[in-house]
Design a protein around this motif. Structure first.
Motif, mmCIF file in Angstrom:
data_model
loop_
_atom_site.group_PDB
_atom_site.id
_atom_site.type_symbol
_atom_site.label_atom_id
_atom_site.label_comp_id
_atom_site.label_asym_id
_atom_site.label_seq_id
_atom_site.Cartn_x
_atom_site.Cartn_y
_atom_site.Cartn_z
ATOM 1 N N ARG A 194 22.707 46.434 47.830
ATOM 2 C CA ARG A 194 22.231 47.035 46.508
ATOM 3 C C ARG A 194 21.002 47.792 46.540
ATOM 4 O O ARG A 194 20.316 47.535 47.499
ATOM 5 C CB ARG A 194 21.778 45.459 45.521
ATOM 6 C CG ARG A 194 22.898 44.848 45.238
ATOM 7 C CD ARG A 194 23.987 45.207 44.284
ATOM 8 N NE ARG A 194 25.110 44.383 43.861
ATOM 9 C CZ ARG A 194 26.090 44.645 44.455
ATOM 10 N NH1 ARG A 194 26.116 45.202 45.540
ATOM 11 N NH2 ARG A 194 26.916 43.778 44.045
ATOM 12 N N THR B 299 31.362 36.213 46.700
ATOM 13 C CA THR B 299 32.193 37.497 46.962
ATOM 14 C C THR B 299 33.713 37.194 47.037
ATOM 15 O O THR B 299 34.279 38.232 46.540
ATOM 16 C CB THR B 299 31.794 37.857 48.724
ATOM 17 O OG1 THR B 299 30.508 38.044 48.422
ATOM 18 C CG2 THR B 299 32.737 38.890 49.134
ATOM 19 N N GLU C 156 27.489 38.440 45.979
ATOM 20 C CA GLU C 156 27.328 39.707 45.285
ATOM 21 C C GLU C 156 26.380 39.705 44.225
ATOM 22 O O GLU C 156 26.116 38.734 43.425
ATOM 23 C CB GLU C 156 28.664 40.256 44.309
ATOM 24 C CG GLU C 156 29.947 40.243 45.294
ATOM 25 C CD GLU C 156 29.919 41.340 46.381
ATOM 26 O OE1 GLU C 156 29.043 42.376 46.124
ATOM 27 O OE2 GLU C 156 30.328 41.293 47.619
ATOM 28 N N TYR D 90 28.820 47.924 49.727
ATOM 29 C CA TYR D 90 28.163 46.529 49.724
ATOM 30 C C TYR D 90 26.409 46.781 50.034
ATOM 31 O O TYR D 90 26.375 47.933 50.310
ATOM 32 C CB TYR D 90 28.442 45.727 50.891
ATOM 33 C CG TYR D 90 29.016 46.493 52.048
ATOM 34 C CD1 TYR D 90 28.332 46.637 53.019
ATOM 35 C CD2 TYR D 90 30.463 46.526 52.307
ATOM 36 C CE1 TYR D 90 28.741 47.265 54.297
ATOM 37 C CE2 TYR D 90 30.870 46.555 53.715
ATOM 38 C CZ TYR D 90 30.102 47.307 54.360
ATOM 39 O OH TYR D 90 30.655 47.762 55.389
ATOM 40 N N ARG E 238 32.745 42.672 53.803
ATOM 41 C CA ARG E 238 31.584 42.291 54.202
ATOM 42 C C ARG E 238 31.741 41.759 55.520
ATOM 43 O O ARG E 238 32.706 40.724 55.720
ATOM 44 C CB ARG E 238 30.850 41.356 53.180
ATOM 45 C CG ARG E 238 30.377 41.877 51.925
ATOM 46 C CD ARG E 238 31.510 42.178 50.811
ATOM 47 N NE ARG E 238 31.043 42.436 49.530
ATOM 48 C CZ ARG E 238 31.548 43.746 49.258
ATOM 49 N NH1 ARG E 238 32.163 44.334 49.915
ATOM 50 N NH2 ARG E 238 30.956 44.198 47.982
ATOM 51 N N TYR F 237 31.115 45.640 43.992
ATOM 52 C CA TYR F 237 32.053 44.395 44.647
ATOM 53 C C TYR F 237 33.022 45.282 45.270
ATOM 54 O O TYR F 237 33.249 46.568 45.061
ATOM 55 C CB TYR F 237 32.660 43.782 43.509
ATOM 56 C CG TYR F 237 31.600 42.861 42.885
ATOM 57 C CD1 TYR F 237 30.338 42.868 42.355
ATOM 58 C CD2 TYR F 237 32.295 41.427 42.523
ATOM 59 C CE1 TYR F 237 29.683 41.803 41.823
ATOM 60 C CE2 TYR F 237 31.559 40.540 41.730
ATOM 61 C CZ TYR F 237 30.090 40.736 41.478
ATOM 62 O OH TYR F 237 29.410 39.841 40.781
ATOM 63 N N ARG G 247 34.408 41.719 37.663
ATOM 64 C CA ARG G 247 34.305 41.700 38.967
ATOM 65 C C ARG G 247 33.587 43.069 39.298
ATOM 66 O O ARG G 247 34.255 43.892 39.725
ATOM 67 C CB ARG G 247 35.539 41.418 39.766
ATOM 68 C CG ARG G 247 35.985 40.203 39.638
ATOM 69 C CD ARG G 247 35.190 38.864 40.299
ATOM 70 N NE ARG G 247 35.156 39.032 41.728
ATOM 71 C CZ ARG G 247 34.277 38.203 42.623
ATOM 72 N NH1 ARG G 247 33.497 37.471 41.902
ATOM 73 N NH2 ARG G 247 34.311 38.259 43.790
ATOM 74 N N LYS H 71 25.331 40.896 40.329
ATOM 75 C CA LYS H 71 25.834 41.292 39.287
ATOM 76 C C LYS H 71 24.610 41.553 38.237
ATOM 77 O O LYS H 71 23.934 40.539 38.059
ATOM 78 C CB LYS H 71 26.881 40.578 38.423
ATOM 79 C CG LYS H 71 27.383 41.081 37.298
ATOM 80 C CD LYS H 71 28.068 40.155 36.458
ATOM 81 C CE LYS H 71 29.652 40.203 37.272
ATOM 82 N NZ LYS H 71 30.446 39.274 36.417
ATOM 83 N N GLY I 120 29.447 45.201 39.829
ATOM 84 C CA GLY I 120 28.115 44.854 40.210
ATOM 85 C C GLY I 120 27.153 45.112 39.090
ATOM 86 O O GLY I 120 26.033 44.708 39.013
#
Lengths: 287, 487, 323
Positions: free
Chosen positions: B475, A147, A277, B473, A254, B468, B447, A279, B449
């Motif tokens: 998913r 993060t 996170e 926050y 977060r 991100y 950076r 990706k 998602g």
């Protein structure tokens, strides 16, 4: 004639250096029965900001290390901690008022926890990431990524095992950390910072602040360059925790709310995954 | 007929005749109640609002406005259904309900697509080919998870959270509903969902579908209304989980509102995605990707590729091709099957797009749109591209949420990544190159998602989606999408 | 080379050597298969109704190269085909003729006699069609024979073997030689269509390179396929070739035609192609001078659809002529 002890000065750990607080302030740390142990640095808001800058600076390099390398570094921390077992057992004993045997057990558990987390470095991506079978001609995969900069309020009671249990999962996953040590029991944290400094952890990856949370915690909670906030150490102060969480909303940090943790049990993946996170990358499959 | 023949044509231009989708498949009621505990009910205080077609400003229906008392009834119904029925039901049985819903969504796909296009203004081609099929696919996907949750998270015994309060936006009304409701129900939660005030109709049709599926009363509750209704859902003390998709500003307010509670929170917020085009890109597909990235759904897409970052050596050529391609976009009646760009969802959104575009001009960027005849009724904005944009311009930093592209240039891969990441957002990004290692290098450093390489705006129920940084926050989609609905 | 389309000045240099030609062709922007296919599929969803459909059907009829390329072809078969080419729908005087009939070289004379004065062109395949596996001399003799017999258009095949092994200059020079062989004594020349046989080239990158190669060498048309290899014409292949002719005109000012051939059997398919022409290359190409369909059974489906448009009734195979 008895030798006069050389006493240790307990300082902050910021960006690989060990400064005293820029405020010049310190506070008295006592043992479990109220006896004077040492003066610890009272980190100011400025110290907290400096620590965030150091953590951000360290982030690109640390997060770009291979997972294998991060695992090696965290394992090295365990090795060095094992070597300082006696010193830390004594500090934990004084801080927490436990017996020598219990304190040694706590140090051992901290070492074992580091070893456990070290091994996760190059395995977690396979457990929490993977490929996604999308219904179209694309290769689609998800990978976990750190993060970023994490502000941590370390647990107030468990001065070493608790601290290691909140810092190790953040670091092994590639995050960098600013941790506010237990207010009343900060000395093992400072010694732990010395362990980190001598075990290949790059400067700035873990920054340790001692002192009252009234100065450091709001700085970490409101700082826009902090990506996540662990409120574990605010367990005894629900109103304070709520205010910090609300502050953290400004840049959508977060947030991990305070909860009763049992540091003796298997921690599970949770303390790593909340700082990751996901990706997802798509790429067409074609000639 | 040699190669030097003149360019003049003997035939007229191939102009497509109107190809309107029929409205008759939709049975619009003049007014709609709230869907609480399996029934359509009148709101306690009797408030209502109108929902209109943004393409024509025609009033489609009168819709009930839920206040705190109505939300309370909905949460109570959801709690009852959770305690008495849904949390006790086996995963296998829950899954079967979700499969049923998925099938009915497919069976009624035409009706849903037409309704969505009427209420939202998006082209029927998109609601038909994207929104509705993907919504059904989401229910199929999560239906299968309902009895397999213990395989999803090794070392855990996952349990549902309880009542989920869900607030969704107007850009993909049915699809966002599916993203919220399907995983929540699969995990054993019950829901109170608030659709956006400008697009409530497909959610109300979904309520009817829940009844057709014989879903137990109270498992899904739909409360319509605006911001106050959403706040009531978020603030209700008996809600265990809040899920929100929408703007970052509202996301912030929600994060503050739930601070200090036990409520779990997932947020899918705004974005300002960079779409990076390297000089070795497959240029024709890149141009398509740029167009899909920003003009898909009129740019009302949180993951829209609203910042084009193009390598300087090819910037002129890419722009020329982009403008030529934009000139073929068919803007207009969303119900026409050949329409590419439909109506802006609301007068309010149109005003915001206009304001930011005007600011773009004032700040010195060059504005261009292809010639297009916009209808006189309804809310319209032409596909627009701004060149000469710098990182400091507001149109390069703020989410416009409309068909407006800002073009910036870069010289090296490192500069591209630096500019792409130079934003508080981090939802999505695009990369265009024929060189695999460069794509992976870039994707690794972005950076964001979701990274689309040599494609853009692709979604799939199996593929985790989320941001991100200030893009939120949690998913949605895939195994990861279960996490937000389990303890 | 970046993806910038080259200037005409550059293009004069590109065939100076094998190395220069390779550099140029490999410097063309790549084609992403999935993206190209998705774009073609999206254009395939365009809904063409009423007046635009009527327009498209008539245009498609006018673009047909009505083709018979069988070992069993005879003079009788070719005469029947040529008659149909001139009057595709005997019941409807408004039905336009097709663009051309396409036959083997030895049947050109027959075809030419039949269509004389109608405006329908005669196209002949040549160069050891369909494989092209013969010596250059044999191929050129094939071309000369076709032209001497009166072919208005010559459909040549490229040497796919040479192309796939990267001997681009050889392919280039062969096309130039064929072009020269298309010349007639009166100084005019037969129109040259260059068949790429895209089904053998396999990748869209190769289709784009072969398209440019053929255009650079002077081809008047680029054509997808012989019809003897599967897959023959596909919508994404047509899309890639239409992008190539569009970019080539931008670079040189010269317009080149496109002919998908083989596999287009329905009016629906033909209309999808016209949509791609319209939205990719542009309306300039919506003309039989610049776009053709190499087909045989397509024509009857177009005619049945025309009848439906005209009368409102769906027609059947009994109501169109089978030749």
């Amino acid at each position: 004639m008895t030798r006069i002890d050389v006493r240790k000065t307990y300082k902050l750990a910021i960006g690989g250096a060990f400064p005293r607080s820029e405020s010049g302030r310190s506070y008295e740390v006592t043992d479990a029965s109220g006896g004077f142990l040492a003066n610890a640095a009272h980190a100011s808001r400025k110290d907290a900001r400096d620590a965030v800058v150091a953590a951000r600076k360290a982030f690109p390099g640390w997060s770009a290390r291979t997972a294998y390398n991060r695992g090696q570094v965290v394992y090295r921390v365990a090795e060095v901690l094992e070597g300082r077992r006696a010193q830390l057992a004594e500090e934990v004993q004084r801080a927490e008022g436990a017996t020598r045997r219990v304190s040694e057990g706590l140090v051992d558990a901290a070492v074992d926890r580091l070893v456990w987390y070290a091994g996760w470095a190059d395995k977690l991506a396979q457990v929490v990431g993977g490929t996604n079978p999308v219904a179209a001609p694309y290769f689609d995969f998800s990978v976990p990524e750190p993060t970023g900069v994490v502000g941590v309020l370390a647990p107030q009671e468990s001065s070493l095992l608790g601290l290691v249990s909140v810092v190790a999962p953040a670091v092994v996953t590639g995050n960098t950390v600013v941790v506010a040590a237990s207010v009343r029991r900060p000395l093992p944290a400072v010694t732990f910072a010395e362990v980190l400094a001598t075990s290949d952890v790059p400067g700035g990856v873990v920054n340790v602040l001692t002192g009252l949370l009234t100065d450091t915690a709001p700085t970490l909670a409101s700082h826009l360059d902090v990506n996540a906030l662990d409120l574990t150490g605010a367990l005894g102060d629900p109103d304070g925790a709520t205010a910090l969480e609300a502050d953290a909303a400004e840049n959508l940090k977060r947030v991990r709310r305070p909860a009763q943790d049992d540091w003796a049990t298997d921690p599970g993946l949770d303390r790593m995954t909340w700082l990751l996170e996901t990706k997802t990358v798509w790429h067409p499959i074609g000639t | 007929m040699g190669g030097t023949a003149p360019l003049d044509r003997t035939s007229p231009v191939f102009d497509y005749a109107p190809a309107p989708e029929s409205r008759s498949v939709v049975d619009l009621r003049s007014s709609y109640g709230l869907f609480i505990d399996g029934q359509f009910v009148e709101p306690v205080a009797g408030g209502s609002f109108k929902t209109i077609s943004p393409a024509t400003e025609e009033v489609l229906a009168e819709v009930a406005e839920a206040d705190e008392a109505d939300v309370d009834l909905a949460v109570r119904a959801a709690r009852r259904a959770y305690t008495r029925t849904w949390s006790r039901m086996s995963g296998r049985e829950r899954g079967k309900y979700l499969f049923r819903i998925a099938r009915i969504l497919q069976e009624r796909s035409r009706e849903l697509a037409v309704l969505e296009t009427l209420d939202n203004g998006k082209p029927i081609r998109e609601s038909r080919d994207v929104d509705v099929p993907l919504a059904a696919a989401h229910f199929f996907y999560y239906a299968g998870w309902a009895d397999k949750l213990r395989y999803a998270f090794p070392g855990r015994d996952p349990r549902p959270l309880g009542v989920a309060g869900q607030v969704i936006p107007w850009n993909f009304p049915l699809l966002m509903l599916a993203w919220k409701i399907a995983p929540a129900l699969a995990c054993g939660n019950t829901v109170v969902l608030k659709p956006a005030e400008t697009t409530p109709l497909s959610a109300l049709l979904f309520a009817e579908i829940c009844r057709q599926a014989d879903l137990p009363p109270g498992v899904v509750n739909i409360v319509t209304g605006a911001g106050d209704t959403g706040r009531a859902v978020v603030a209700h003390p008996d809600v265990d989980k809040v899920a929100f998709t929408g703007s970052t500003d509202v996301g912030r307010q929600i994060a503050r509102a739930v601070a200090g509670t036990e409520k779990r929170l997932t947020l899918e917020l705004g974005g300002k995605a960079a779409n990076i085009v390297f000089d070795d890109a497959p240029v024709d597909q890149a141009v398509e990707g740029i167009v899909d990235g920003i003009f898909f759904n009129q740019g009302h897409v949180c993951c829209a590729g609203s910042r084009l970052l193009v390598q300087e050596s090819v910037a002129d050529e890419v722009l020329e091709r982009l403008k030529r391609r934009m000139s073929t976009l068919r803007v207009g009646d969303p119900m026409d099957k050949n329409t590419d760009v439909g109506a802006i969802n609301s007068a309010e959104q149109l005003a915001k797009i206009r304001e930011l575009s005007d600011i773009g001009e004032q700040e010195g960027a060059d504005r261009w749109s292809p010639p297009c005849d916009l209808p006189s009724q309804g809310f319209w904005f032409p596909p627009t591209v701004f060149t000469g944009v710098s990182q400091a311009h507001r149109i390069a930093r703020e989410e416009i949420f409309g068909p407006v592209l800002s073009v910036l240039t870069f010289r090296t891969p490192a500069e591209a990544v630096e500019k792409a990441n130079n934003t508080p957002y981090g939802l999505s990004a695009g990369v265009w190159s024929d060189k695999g290692s460069r794509i992976l290098w870039t994707a690794d450093r972005l950076r964001a998602g979701v990274v689309w390489a040599n494609t853009f705006n692709k979604l799939d129920p199996t593929s985790p989606f989320g941001g991100y940084k200030e893009s939120g926050y949690g998913r949605e989609g895939g195994r990861h999408g279960l996490e937000g609905y389990l303890r | 080379m970046p993806l910038a389309a080259s200037t005409p000045h550059d293009l004069a240099e590109v065939a100076a050597s094998d190395a220069a030609l390779r550099r140029f062709l490999h410097g063309l922007p790549g084609v992403d298969q999935v993206g190209a296919e998705a774009r073609a599929a999206m254009l395939g969803t365009r809904s063409i109704k009423t007046s635009s459909k009527a327009f498209a059907l008539d245009l498609a009829v006018r673009m047909v190269d009505l083709t018979t390329l069988e070992g069993q072809d005879t003079a009788g078969k070719v005469r029947a085909l040529a008659s149909k080419a001139m009057r595709p729908d005997p019941t409807d005087p408004a039905c336009p003729p097709v663009a051309a009939v396409c036959v083997y070289p030895d049947l050109v004379t027959v075809a030419k006699e039949t269509v004389r004065g109608s405006g329908v062109q005669v196209a002949s395949v040549a160069t050891a069609f369909p494989s092209g596996r013969a010596s250059l001399e044999v191929k050129l003799a094939d071309v000369r024979a076709a032209v001497a017999s009166g072919a208005d258009e010559v459909d040549m095949v490229i040497d796919r073997g040479a192309f796939l092994t990267g001997r681009y200059l050889q392919v280039f020079e062969e096309i130039e030689a064929v072009l020269a062989a298309c010349s007639r004594e009166d100084g005019s020349r037969a129109h040259l269509k260059v068949i790429l046989e895209t089904g053998e080239l396999q990748t869209y990158d190769s289709v784009r390179r072969a398209s440019w190669l053929a255009m650079l060498a002077g081809g008047d048309f680029i054509k997808t396929s012989t019809g003897k290899v599967s897959p023959a014409a596909t919508l994404p292949v047509a899309l890639v070739m239409l992008e190539a002719v569009r970019d080539f005109r931008e670079a040189t000012g010269r317009m080149v035609g496109v002919k998908p051939a083989g596999g287009i059997r329905t009016a629906k398919d033909a209309i999808k192609h016209l949509v791609v022409v319209n939205e990719v290359a542009g309306p300039d190409w919506l003309d039989p001078a610049w776009f053709r369909f190499g087909a045989s059974s397509l024509l009857n489906d177009l005619l049945m659809q025309r009848t439906k448009q005209r009368t409102g009734r769906y027609s059947g195979p009994d109501y169109v002529t089978l030749d």
